[in-house]
Motif scaffolding. Structure first.
Motif, PDB file in Angstrom:
ATOM      1  N   PRO A  63       0.651  -1.396   0.092  1.00 17.97           N
ATOM      2  CA  PRO A  63       0.036  -0.066  -0.057  1.00 17.97           C
ATOM      3  C   PRO A  63       0.844   1.270   0.081  1.00 17.97           C
ATOM      4  O   PRO A  63       1.889   1.532   0.496  1.00 17.97           O
ATOM      5  N   ARG A  64       0.476   2.406  -0.610  1.00 21.02           N
ATOM      6  CA  ARG A  64       1.047   3.676  -0.835  1.00 21.02           C
ATOM      7  C   ARG A  64       0.711   4.287   0.443  1.00 21.02           C
ATOM      8  O   ARG A  64      -0.119   4.486   1.008  1.00 21.02           O
ATOM      9  N   THR A  65       1.712   5.113   0.960  1.00 22.12           N
ATOM     10  CA  THR A  65       1.602   5.742   2.275  1.00 22.12           C
ATOM     11  C   THR A  65       1.804   7.214   1.921  1.00 22.12           C
ATOM     12  O   THR A  65       2.899   7.637   1.046  1.00 22.12           O
ATOM     13  N   ILE A  66       1.004   8.138   2.208  1.00 21.48           N
ATOM     14  CA  ILE A  66       0.790   9.620   2.036  1.00 21.48           C
ATOM     15  C   ILE A  66       1.494  10.308   3.340  1.00 21.48           C
ATOM     16  O   ILE A  66       1.049  10.056   4.398  1.00 21.48           O
ATOM     17  N   THR A  67       2.315  11.006   3.005  1.00 20.00           N
ATOM     18  CA  THR A  67       3.201  11.674   4.050  1.00 20.00           C
ATOM     19  C   THR A  67       2.867  13.387   4.295  1.00 20.00           C
ATOM     20  O   THR A  67       3.266  13.944   5.342  1.00 20.00           O
ATOM     21  N   LEU A  82      -6.900   5.548   5.005  1.00 17.79           N
ATOM     22  CA  LEU A  82      -6.891   5.181   6.460  1.00 17.79           C
ATOM     23  C   LEU A  82      -5.760   6.319   6.935  1.00 17.79           C
ATOM     24  O   LEU A  82      -4.530   5.951   6.550  1.00 17.79           O
ATOM     25  N   ASP A  83      -6.398   7.095   7.687  1.00 16.28           N
ATOM     26  CA  ASP A  83      -5.341   8.238   8.184  1.00 16.28           C
ATOM     27  C   ASP A  83      -4.555   7.588   9.483  1.00 16.28           C
ATOM     28  O   ASP A  83      -4.896   6.495  10.039  1.00 16.28           O
ATOM     29  N   ALA A  84      -3.771   8.645  10.231  1.00 18.73           N
ATOM     30  CA  ALA A  84      -2.702   8.091  11.296  1.00 18.73           C
ATOM     31  C   ALA A  84      -3.776   7.830  12.470  1.00 18.73           C
ATOM     32  O   ALA A  84      -3.129   7.006  13.439  1.00 18.73           O
ATOM     33  N   PRO A 118       0.895  10.225   8.717  1.00 21.20           N
ATOM     34  CA  PRO A 118       0.610   9.504   7.592  1.00 21.20           C
ATOM     35  C   PRO A 118      -0.720   8.816   7.456  1.00 21.20           C
ATOM     36  O   PRO A 118      -1.296   8.170   8.173  1.00 21.20           O
ATOM     37  N   ALA A 119      -1.012   8.793   6.144  1.00 23.35           N
ATOM     38  CA  ALA A 119      -2.295   8.001   5.643  1.00 23.35           C
ATOM     39  C   ALA A 119      -1.989   6.973   4.682  1.00 23.35           C
ATOM     40  O   ALA A 119      -0.894   6.981   3.976  1.00 23.35           O
ATOM     41  N   THR A 120      -2.696   5.681   4.705  1.00 19.37           N
ATOM     42  CA  THR A 120      -2.497   4.613   3.771  1.00 19.37           C
ATOM     43  C   THR A 120      -3.397   4.708   2.631  1.00 19.37           C
ATOM     44  O   THR A 120      -4.799   4.869   3.097  1.00 19.37           O
ATOM     45  N   VAL A 121      -3.062   4.773   1.450  1.00 22.16           N
ATOM     46  CA  VAL A 121      -4.068   4.551   0.276  1.00 22.16           C
ATOM     47  C   VAL A 121      -4.673   3.236   0.226  1.00 22.16           C
ATOM     48  O   VAL A 121      -4.177   2.278  -0.083  1.00 22.16           O
TER      49      VAL A 121
END
Length: 128
Positions: A63-67, A82-84, A118-121
């Motif tokens: 899964p991609r992580t958004i920072t 899915l947020d932190a 961070p959030a997971t896409v």
């Protein structure tokens, strides 16, 4: 690798093995008949490639992580994250180049700058 990643790698290994098993069977048969050491080496090389391919696919499906807020704003409409804080959110249509994020349970809408990173896409929406 984590247990989940190990399970994914094993499933992928099984699928790849299913598709190349005739080749592996032929190499194994040749090796057992003692035709040559070269046949056994080819068999071992195939098994090594199988493991490497499964690990590579497992890595690609991570899964991609958004920072950053910028990365969050770059996600397409209807992406799901899915947020932190382990809150599942759906991206709404961009307003002035910024996304808004609605919780999947009781509706609460936040601008990207207020989403805990961070959030997971979990799902990347379609580009419009």
């Amino acid at each position: 690798m984590s247990t989940e990643r190990d399970e994914l790698a094993e499933r992928i290994r099984g699928e790849i093995s299913h598709h190349i098993s005739p080749v592996i069977g032929w190499l194994r048969l040749d090796a057992e008949k003692g035709r040559s050491d070269e046949d056994g080496k080819r068999h071992d090389a195939w098994l090594e490639r199988l493991d490497k391919a499964a690990e590579a696919v497992a890595e690609l499906t991570k899964p991609r992580t958004i920072t950053t807020t910028e990365e969050l704003d770059a996600l397409p409409h209807e992406s799901i994250i899915l947020d932190a804080k382990n809150v599942c959110r759906e991206g709404l249509t961009s307003i002035e180049g910024r996304n808004w994020w609605r919780t999947m349970g009781p509706a609460r809408v936040l601008p990207s700058r207020e989403v805990q990173l961070p959030a997971t896409v979990l799902h990347e929406g379609a580009e419009s």
